[in-house]
Design an enzyme around this catalytic site. Structure first.
Site, PDB file in Angstrom:
ATOM      1  N   ARG A  97       0.837  -1.205   0.000  1.00 44.64           N
ATOM      2  CA  ARG A  97       0.000   0.000   0.000  1.00 44.64           C
ATOM      3  C   ARG A  97       0.874   1.259   0.000  1.00 44.64           C
ATOM      4  O   ARG A  97       0.569   2.231  -0.693  1.00 44.64           O
ATOM      5  CB  ARG A  97      -0.941  -0.027   1.212  1.00 44.64           C
ATOM      6  CG  ARG A  97      -2.048   0.999   1.132  1.00 44.64           C
ATOM      7  CD  ARG A  97      -3.121   0.732   2.171  1.00 44.64           C
ATOM      8  NE  ARG A  97      -2.604   0.859   3.529  1.00 44.64           N
ATOM      9  CZ  ARG A  97      -3.293   0.527   4.619  1.00 44.64           C
ATOM     10  NH1 ARG A  97      -4.528   0.047   4.519  1.00 44.64           N
ATOM     11  NH2 ARG A  97      -2.766   0.661   5.824  1.00 44.64           N
ATOM     12  N   LYS A 110      -2.710   6.454   1.469  1.00 45.16           N
ATOM     13  CA  LYS A 110      -2.539   6.839   2.869  1.00 45.16           C
ATOM     14  C   LYS A 110      -1.583   8.025   2.944  1.00 45.16           C
ATOM     15  O   LYS A 110      -0.386   7.872   3.184  1.00 45.16           O
ATOM     16  CB  LYS A 110      -2.026   5.644   3.674  1.00 45.16           C
ATOM     17  CG  LYS A 110      -2.542   5.634   5.088  1.00 45.16           C
ATOM     18  CD  LYS A 110      -2.400   4.281   5.748  1.00 45.16           C
ATOM     19  CE  LYS A 110      -2.744   4.363   7.218  1.00 45.16           C
ATOM     20  NZ  LYS A 110      -4.192   4.348   7.476  1.00 45.16           N
ATOM     21  N   GLU A 126     -16.357   6.312   3.913  1.00 41.08           N
ATOM     22  CA  GLU A 126     -15.753   5.804   5.146  1.00 41.08           C
ATOM     23  C   GLU A 126     -15.724   6.916   6.179  1.00 41.08           C
ATOM     24  O   GLU A 126     -16.316   7.970   5.970  1.00 41.08           O
ATOM     25  CB  GLU A 126     -14.362   5.229   4.869  1.00 41.08           C
ATOM     26  CG  GLU A 126     -13.354   6.205   4.293  1.00 41.08           C
ATOM     27  CD  GLU A 126     -11.939   5.613   4.217  1.00 41.08           C
ATOM     28  OE1 GLU A 126     -11.532   4.862   5.112  1.00 41.08           O
ATOM     29  OE2 GLU A 126     -11.228   5.930   3.249  1.00 41.08           O
TER      30      GLU A 126
HETATM   31  C1  PLP Z   1      -5.326   3.571   7.680  1.00 41.32           C
HETATM   32  C2  PLP Z   1      -6.722   3.862   7.283  1.00 41.32           C
HETATM   33  C3  PLP Z   1      -7.757   2.915   7.413  1.00 41.32           C
HETATM   34  C4  PLP Z   1      -7.561   1.582   8.086  1.00 41.32           C
HETATM   35  O1  PLP Z   1      -6.674   0.753   7.407  1.00 41.32           O
HETATM   36  P1  PLP Z   1      -6.004  -0.500   8.108  1.00 41.32           P
HETATM   37  O2  PLP Z   1      -5.060  -1.013   7.095  1.00 41.32           O
HETATM   38  O3  PLP Z   1      -7.078  -1.469   8.418  1.00 41.32           O
HETATM   39  O4  PLP Z   1      -5.347   0.004   9.358  1.00 41.32           O
HETATM   40  C5  PLP Z   1      -9.009   3.251   6.940  1.00 41.32           C
HETATM   41  N1  PLP Z   1      -9.260   4.455   6.391  1.00 41.32           N
HETATM   42  C6  PLP Z   1      -8.302   5.397   6.268  1.00 41.32           C
HETATM   43  C7  PLP Z   1      -8.641   6.702   5.664  1.00 41.32           C
HETATM   44  C8  PLP Z   1      -7.002   5.133   6.709  1.00 41.32           C
HETATM   45  O5  PLP Z   1      -6.062   6.073   6.582  1.00 41.32           O
END
Ligand code: PLP
Length: 340
Positions: free
Chosen positions: A82, A184, A220
């Site tokens: 990722r 991210k 989300e």
């Molecule tokens: C990091 C993150 C998540 C959760 O991801 P995981 O890999 O399960 O920790 C969900 N939404 C956003 C916007 C994130 O930055």
């Protein structure tokens, strides 16, 4: 080695400085070998690209002690992949995926004394991140970068039991349809600080963001993906190009199908359907699943049948199964648990 004298159970989710961190520098077109260092401070020029144009991204994962006393990480290869994708979208030089996992292991080993014991509920949170460090004033990507991983022990996410959250439907957008919602990047968080503070001031735990184009579909929250459970026990998660692909959510969907024999579906979820779901949860590394009891849309309340006292039954099964896999109480799928 002796564990640090820390009251693991009373740790919060905050930064605690540990002894060692990993640093690698990118210069003249390549990443160096990287080192473990005790220096927690970063010195950079006032015009560093990250300070002016926010060229930075990060990851988050946990190391912890299993029931049989091994120190492990959960699916670090997916964090590596990722971050690779994120870096490409931000015109940063991606860090090699195998080297990423190696560096994670090095940092955990170097801070072994900070890995909380099994049963404490605490974990060692790892934060890989990368940023453009050389001076940039005309808008362009940096030429020099730093990749770092630090570790910080964090407490059990749910102190004193798991209480369902109340969310509100945000009037702000989290991500544009062809923007950066799927990576991210720090920039996605910078712009979410005002909406989250507004939500907190209004008494809500988190925002539910809708799709920016039509404001009819569920995306989300600021930092976690949604899972819903239908009244006939089907697990549903929103599909969208502007959602961050949560590793926890992807793992839970697998667990639903392969461990619990449930139907699990990733599809567009209209906000109009939310009132018909039986359960709702938020997934992310920190809490695995946080149950949601109520969502408020401009004064109109959606109350899930699972209520405000405990997790819904399917959510609980998903939670228990995934944490069972993580802690070594249940057999893990190939490659999920990486021993340090
Ligand atoms: C990091 C993150 C998540 C959760 O991801 P995981 O890999 O399960 O920790 C969900 N939404 C956003 C916007 C994130 O930055």
């Amino acid at each position: 080695m002796a564990k640090k004298d820390i009251d693991w159970g009373s740790l919060g989710f905050g930064y605690v400085k540990t002894d060692k961190r990993f640093v690698s520098n990118y210069k003249d077109g390549k990443w160096d070998d990287g080192v473990i260092t005790e220096d927690a401070d970063i010195v950079m020029n006032e015009c560093a690209c990250v300070l002016q144009y926010a060229q930075t991204c990060f990851e988050g994962l946990k190391a912890y002690t299993t029931e049989d006393g091994r120190t492990v990480c959960f699916r670090p290869d997916l964090n590596a992949a990722r971050m690779y994708d994120t870096a490409q979208r931000l015109e940063m030089p991606p860090f090699d995926k195998d080297r990423f996992v190696e560096a994670v292991k090095q940092v955990v080993k170097a801070n072994e004394d900070y890995v909380p014991p099994y049963g404490s509920g605490a974990t060692l949170y790892l934060r890989p991140y990368m940023f453009g460090i050389n001076p940039v004033i005309g808008v362009k990507p940096a030429d020099e970068y730093q990749f770092r991983i630090f570790a910080t022990p964090v407490g059990p996410y749910f102190k004193g039991g798991i209480k369902p959250l109340t969310l509100c439907v945000s009037d702000f957008d989290r991500a544009a349809p062809h923007g950066t919602g799927h990576i991210k990047a720090g920039l996605n968080y910078a712009m979410s600080l005002h909406p989250i503070q507004e939500a907190h001031r209004a008494g809500f735990a988190e925002n539910m963001y809708l799709d920016a184009a039509t404001r009819t579909k569920v995306e989300e929250t600021g930092g976690a993906n949604f899972l819903f459970v239908t009244k006939d026990n089907k697990v549903v998660t929103p599909k969208s190009n502007s959602i961050l692909p949560s590793i926890t959510r992807r793992s839970l969907m697998y667990v639903a199908k392969e461990y619990l024999g449930l139907e699990a579906e990733e599809r567009e979820v209209y906000f109009d359907e939310v009132k018909d779901f039986a359960e709702c949860g938020l997934c992310g590394t920190a809490a695995v699943i946080s149950p949601v009891g109520k969502i408020v849309d401009h004064g109109k309340e959606i109350c899930f049948p699972s209520g405000m006292d405990e997790m819904g039954p399917i959510t609980k099964k998903l939670y228990d199964t995934l944490t069972g896999i993580q802690m070594g109480r249940l057999d893990a799928p190939e490659g999920w648990i990486v021993e340090i």
